[in-house]
Motif scaffolding. Structure first.
Motif, PDB file in Angstrom:
ATOM      1  N   MET A   6     139.302 -73.944  -4.816  1.00 55.90           N
ATOM      2  CA  MET A   6     139.198 -75.081  -3.909  1.00 55.90           C
ATOM      3  C   MET A   6     138.909 -76.371  -4.685  1.00 55.90           C
ATOM      4  SD  MET A   6     136.805 -75.535  -0.524  1.00 55.90           S
ATOM      5  CE  MET A   6     135.287 -75.283  -1.463  1.00 55.90           C
ATOM      6  N   SER A   7     137.965 -76.312  -5.643  1.00 52.51           N
ATOM      7  CA  SER A   7     137.641 -77.506  -6.420  1.00 52.51           C
ATOM      8  C   SER A   7     138.830 -77.922  -7.290  1.00 52.51           C
ATOM      9  CB  SER A   7     136.404 -77.260  -7.286  1.00 52.51           C
ATOM     10  OG  SER A   7     136.630 -76.221  -8.221  1.00 52.51           O
ATOM     11  N   ASN A   8     139.557 -76.945  -7.817  1.00 59.54           N
ATOM     12  CA  ASN A   8     140.742 -77.262  -8.623  1.00 59.54           C
ATOM     13  C   ASN A   8     141.807 -77.971  -7.790  1.00 59.54           C
ATOM     14  OD1 ASN A   8     139.386 -75.802 -10.536  1.00 59.54           O
ATOM     15  ND2 ASN A   8     141.191 -74.755 -11.297  1.00 59.54           N
ATOM     16  N   ASP A  16     133.271 -84.966 -12.157  1.00 55.73           N
ATOM     17  CA  ASP A  16     132.051 -85.569 -12.689  1.00 55.73           C
ATOM     18  C   ASP A  16     130.765 -84.877 -12.232  1.00 55.73           C
ATOM     19  OD1 ASP A  16     133.396 -87.480 -14.172  1.00 55.73           O
ATOM     20  OD2 ASP A  16     133.476 -88.891 -12.518  1.00 55.73           O
ATOM     21  N   ILE A  17     130.574 -84.726 -10.914  1.00 55.28           N
ATOM     22  CA  ILE A  17     129.289 -84.266 -10.391  1.00 55.28           C
ATOM     23  C   ILE A  17     129.483 -83.096  -9.441  1.00 55.28           C
ATOM     24  CG2 ILE A  17     127.247 -84.904  -9.048  1.00 55.28           C
ATOM     25  CD1 ILE A  17     127.663 -87.778  -9.939  1.00 55.28           C
ATOM     26  N   HIS A  18     128.656 -82.075  -9.609  1.00 56.68           N
ATOM     27  CA  HIS A  18     128.604 -80.942  -8.683  1.00 56.68           C
ATOM     28  C   HIS A  18     127.177 -80.881  -8.142  1.00 56.68           C
ATOM     29  CE1 HIS A  18     128.735 -77.007  -6.918  1.00 56.68           C
ATOM     30  NE2 HIS A  18     129.947 -76.721  -7.390  1.00 56.68           N
ATOM     31  N   GLY A  19     127.039 -80.926  -6.834  1.00 55.13           N
ATOM     32  CA  GLY A  19     125.715 -80.909  -6.217  1.00 55.13           C
ATOM     33  C   GLY A  19     125.417 -79.600  -5.527  1.00 55.13           C
ATOM     34  N   GLY A  20     124.140 -79.428  -5.182  1.00 57.86           N
ATOM     35  CA  GLY A  20     123.703 -78.234  -4.464  1.00 57.86           C
ATOM     36  C   GLY A  20     122.196 -78.096  -4.508  1.00 57.86           C
ATOM     37  N   GLY A  21     121.674 -77.207  -3.697  1.00 61.44           N
ATOM     38  CA  GLY A  21     120.237 -76.942  -3.683  1.00 61.44           C
ATOM     39  C   GLY A  21     119.807 -76.179  -4.919  1.00 61.44           C
ATOM     40  N   ILE A  22     118.526 -76.309  -5.266  1.00 59.86           N
ATOM     41  CA  ILE A  22     118.004 -75.645  -6.459  1.00 59.86           C
ATOM     42  C   ILE A  22     118.070 -74.124  -6.322  1.00 59.86           C
ATOM     43  CG2 ILE A  22     115.579 -75.531  -5.728  1.00 59.86           C
ATOM     44  CD1 ILE A  22     114.869 -76.415  -8.627  1.00 59.86           C
ATOM     45  N   GLU A  32     129.772 -69.559 -10.757  1.00 63.70           N
ATOM     46  CA  GLU A  32     130.874 -70.493 -10.529  1.00 63.70           C
ATOM     47  C   GLU A  32     131.371 -71.074 -11.851  1.00 63.70           C
ATOM     48  OE1 GLU A  32     131.764 -74.505  -7.864  1.00 63.70           O
ATOM     49  OE2 GLU A  32     129.947 -73.334  -7.510  1.00 63.70           O
ATOM     50  N   ILE A  33     130.438 -71.393 -12.760  1.00 65.12           N
ATOM     51  CA  ILE A  33     130.813 -71.903 -14.080  1.00 65.12           C
ATOM     52  C   ILE A  33     131.605 -70.852 -14.844  1.00 65.12           C
ATOM     53  CG2 ILE A  33     129.939 -72.637 -16.325  1.00 65.12           C
ATOM     54  CD1 ILE A  33     127.555 -73.895 -14.824  1.00 65.12           C
ATOM     55  N   ALA A  34     131.104 -69.613 -14.808  1.00 61.68           N
ATOM     56  CA  ALA A  34     131.773 -68.528 -15.526  1.00 61.68           C
ATOM     57  C   ALA A  34     133.193 -68.305 -15.002  1.00 61.68           C
ATOM     58  CB  ALA A  34     130.956 -67.246 -15.404  1.00 61.68           C
ATOM     59  N   GLN A  35     133.340 -68.363 -13.688  1.00 57.12           N
ATOM     60  CA  GLN A  35     134.662 -68.179 -13.086  1.00 57.12           C
ATOM     61  C   GLN A  35     135.610 -69.311 -13.471  1.00 57.12           C
ATOM     62  OE1 GLN A  35     133.740 -67.932  -8.943  1.00 57.12           O
ATOM     63  NE2 GLN A  35     132.948 -65.833  -9.067  1.00 57.12           N
ATOM     64  N   ALA A  36     135.062 -70.560 -13.442  1.00 54.85           N
ATOM     65  CA  ALA A  36     135.904 -71.704 -13.762  1.00 54.85           C
ATOM     66  C   ALA A  36     136.359 -71.682 -15.210  1.00 54.85           C
ATOM     67  CB  ALA A  36     135.151 -72.999 -13.470  1.00 54.85           C
ATOM     68  N   VAL A  37     135.432 -71.355 -16.111  1.00 56.66           N
ATOM     69  CA  VAL A  37     135.775 -71.288 -17.538  1.00 56.66           C
ATOM     70  C   VAL A  37     136.793 -70.184 -17.782  1.00 56.66           C
ATOM     71  CG1 VAL A  37     134.885 -70.819 -19.840  1.00 56.66           C
ATOM     72  CG2 VAL A  37     133.593 -72.299 -18.299  1.00 56.66           C
ATOM     73  N   GLY A  38     136.601 -69.059 -17.099  1.00 55.77           N
ATOM     74  CA  GLY A  38     137.550 -67.965 -17.241  1.00 55.77           C
ATOM     75  C   GLY A  38     138.923 -68.295 -16.674  1.00 55.77           C
ATOM     76  N   TYR A  39     138.936 -69.121 -15.636  1.00 54.19           N
ATOM     77  CA  TYR A  39     140.179 -69.455 -14.943  1.00 54.19           C
ATOM     78  C   TYR A  39     140.937 -70.582 -15.634  1.00 54.19           C
ATOM     79  CZ  TYR A  39     143.203 -70.616 -10.935  1.00 54.19           C
ATOM     80  OH  TYR A  39     144.267 -70.871 -10.108  1.00 54.19           O
ATOM     81  N   THR A  40     140.199 -71.612 -16.105  1.00 55.37           N
ATOM     82  CA  THR A  40     140.849 -72.802 -16.673  1.00 55.37           C
ATOM     83  C   THR A  40     140.557 -73.007 -18.156  1.00 55.37           C
ATOM     84  OG1 THR A  40     139.001 -74.316 -16.191  1.00 55.37           O
ATOM     85  CG2 THR A  40     140.612 -73.938 -14.427  1.00 55.37           C
ATOM     86  N   GLY A  41     139.500 -72.340 -18.664  1.00 54.71           N
ATOM     87  CA  GLY A  41     139.091 -72.563 -20.049  1.00 54.71           C
ATOM     88  C   GLY A  41     138.289 -73.850 -20.224  1.00 54.71           C
ATOM     89  N   LYS A  42     137.867 -74.471 -19.100  1.00 57.57           N
ATOM     90  CA  LYS A  42     137.136 -75.743 -19.156  1.00 57.57           C
ATOM     91  C   LYS A  42     135.862 -75.667 -18.322  1.00 57.57           C
ATOM     92  CE  LYS A  42     141.492 -78.320 -19.407  1.00 57.57           C
ATOM     93  NZ  LYS A  42     142.359 -79.331 -18.722  1.00 57.57           N
ATOM     94  N   GLN A  43     134.858 -76.451 -18.736  1.00 54.20           N
ATOM     95  CA  GLN A  43     133.661 -76.610 -17.919  1.00 54.20           C
ATOM     96  C   GLN A  43     134.045 -77.393 -16.653  1.00 54.20           C
ATOM     97  OE1 GLN A  43     130.451 -75.642 -18.104  1.00 54.20           O
ATOM     98  NE2 GLN A  43     130.723 -74.463 -20.000  1.00 54.20           N
ATOM     99  N   PRO A  44     133.705 -76.911 -15.457  1.00 56.93           N
ATOM    100  CA  PRO A  44     134.197 -77.563 -14.236  1.00 56.93           C
ATOM    101  C   PRO A  44     133.588 -78.941 -13.962  1.00 56.93           C
ATOM    102  CG  PRO A  44     132.645 -75.821 -13.699  1.00 56.93           C
ATOM    103  CD  PRO A  44     132.916 -75.705 -15.172  1.00 56.93           C
ATOM    104  N   ALA A  45     132.294 -79.137 -14.272  1.00 59.81           N
ATOM    105  CA  ALA A  45     131.632 -80.398 -13.938  1.00 59.81           C
ATOM    106  C   ALA A  45     130.846 -80.921 -15.129  1.00 59.81           C
ATOM    107  CB  ALA A  45     130.699 -80.202 -12.746  1.00 59.81           C
ATOM    108  N   LYS A  46     130.779 -82.251 -15.234  1.00 60.43           N
ATOM    109  CA  LYS A  46     130.009 -82.876 -16.312  1.00 60.43           C
ATOM    110  C   LYS A  46     128.507 -82.833 -16.019  1.00 60.43           C
ATOM    111  CE  LYS A  46     133.728 -86.119 -17.506  1.00 60.43           C
ATOM    112  NZ  LYS A  46     134.113 -87.568 -17.553  1.00 60.43           N
TER     113      LYS A  46
END
Length: 219
Positions: A6-8, A16-22, A32-46
Motif C-alpha cells: 500500500m505504501s509503495n 520521508d515520515i512514517h508515524g504511529g503509536g509507540i 514492516e521494515i523487514a518486509q519492505a527491505v526484503g521487497y524493495t531492498g530499500k529502507q521505507p522511511a527516513k
C-alpha cells in the motif's frame, strides 16, 4: 506485506515520515521494515515518529474500562467526564504543550489551563497589531525565529517553541505598558514569527474575529 504494498503504491519505495503509536514500534514496525527491505531492498522511511500513550484523569484510556472519550464528545461537551466543551484549537494547543513522545494526560484542569494559555497568546497577537512603532528598538528580538526553528529541528520540540513564543508575548505586553520600544521592522518580524508558527505550522486560529490570524497573512 499489505502495508508495504500500500505504501509503495501511494508513496513509492521510500518516503520521508512514517508515524504511529509507540505500542506499534515493536514488533509491528520492525516487521514492516523487514518486509519492505526484503521487497524493495530499500529502507521505507527516513524518519519514524512514535507518539506516546494518552491517559484520562491519570488512568489508562480504555474502552473496556469506560475511560475513554471521542473527539466529537470533547468538542461538543456531550460527555460525563468534562465540565464543559472545548474548542478544537484548545485541544490542539494542549497537545502542542507536550512533546509527542511524552505521555499526555487529559483532565479538566489541564484543558482549562490550555484554554487560558491560548487566550493569552491570541491577546498578545491582537496587541501586536496595536503597537505604535518607534525609531529605535530597546530590546533585541532577532533570535526568536532562529530559536523556534532550532527547537522544531530538534525532534519537533513544540513545547520549547511555545516557550519562545511566550517569551515574545512578554515583550509584546511589556512594550504595550511602555517598558520597551520596537521599530516597525521588529514589529513586522514578530508578526511573521507568529504567523509562521501559530497559524501556518501549528494550525491554531481564534474564533474571535478581532483575533483572527488572517491579519498576519502576506507579511
Amino acid at each position: 506485506l499489505e502495508c508495504t504494498a500500500m505504501s509503495n503504491k501511494y508513496l513509492g519505495d521510500e518516503f520521508d515520515i512514517h508515524g504511529g503509536g509507540i505500542d506499534l514500534k515493536f514488533p509491528h514496525h520492525d516487521c514492516e521494515i523487514a518486509q519492505a527491505v526484503g521487497y524493495t531492498g530499500k529502507q521505507p522511511a527516513k524518519f519514524w515518529i512514535h507518539t506516546n500513550m494518552l491517559t484520562l484523569n491519570s488512568k489508562k484510556m480504555s474502552k473496556s474500562l469506560d475511560n475513554n472519550i471521542l473527539p466529537d464528545e470533547l468538542f461538543s461537551g456531550k460527555n460525563d467526564i468534562f465540565s464543559n466543551s472545548y474548542d478544537p484549537n484548545i485541544v490542539r494547543f494542549f497537545f502542542l504543550q507536550a512533546h509527542y513522545r511524552s505521555t499526555v494526560d487529559f483532565s479538566n484542569a489541564a484543558l482549562q489551563a490550555a484554554e487560558k494559555g491560548l487566550i493569552r497568546l491570541f491577546s498578545a497577537i491582537k496587541t501586536l497589531h496595536q503597537l505604535s512603532p518607534k525609531e529605535k528598538s530597546s530590546i533585541d528580538i532577532s533570535l526568536f525565529s532562529l530559536k523556534c526553528d532550532e527547537a522544531m529541528n530538534d525532534d519537533l520540540n513544540t513545547p520549547i517553541v511555545l516557550s519562545h513564543l511566550f517569551d515574545a508575548v512578554k515583550i509584546i505586553n511589556s512594550t504595550k505598558e511602555g517598558n520597551y520600544d520596537l521599530t516597525l521592522e521588529d514589529i513586522d518580524k514578530l508578526k511573521q514569527l507568529f504567523n509562521k508558527y501559530v497559524s501556518t505550522i501549528f494550525g491554531l486560529s481564534s474564533s474571535e474575529k478581532e483575533n483572527n490570524l488572517s491579519e498576519l497573512d502576506g507579511l
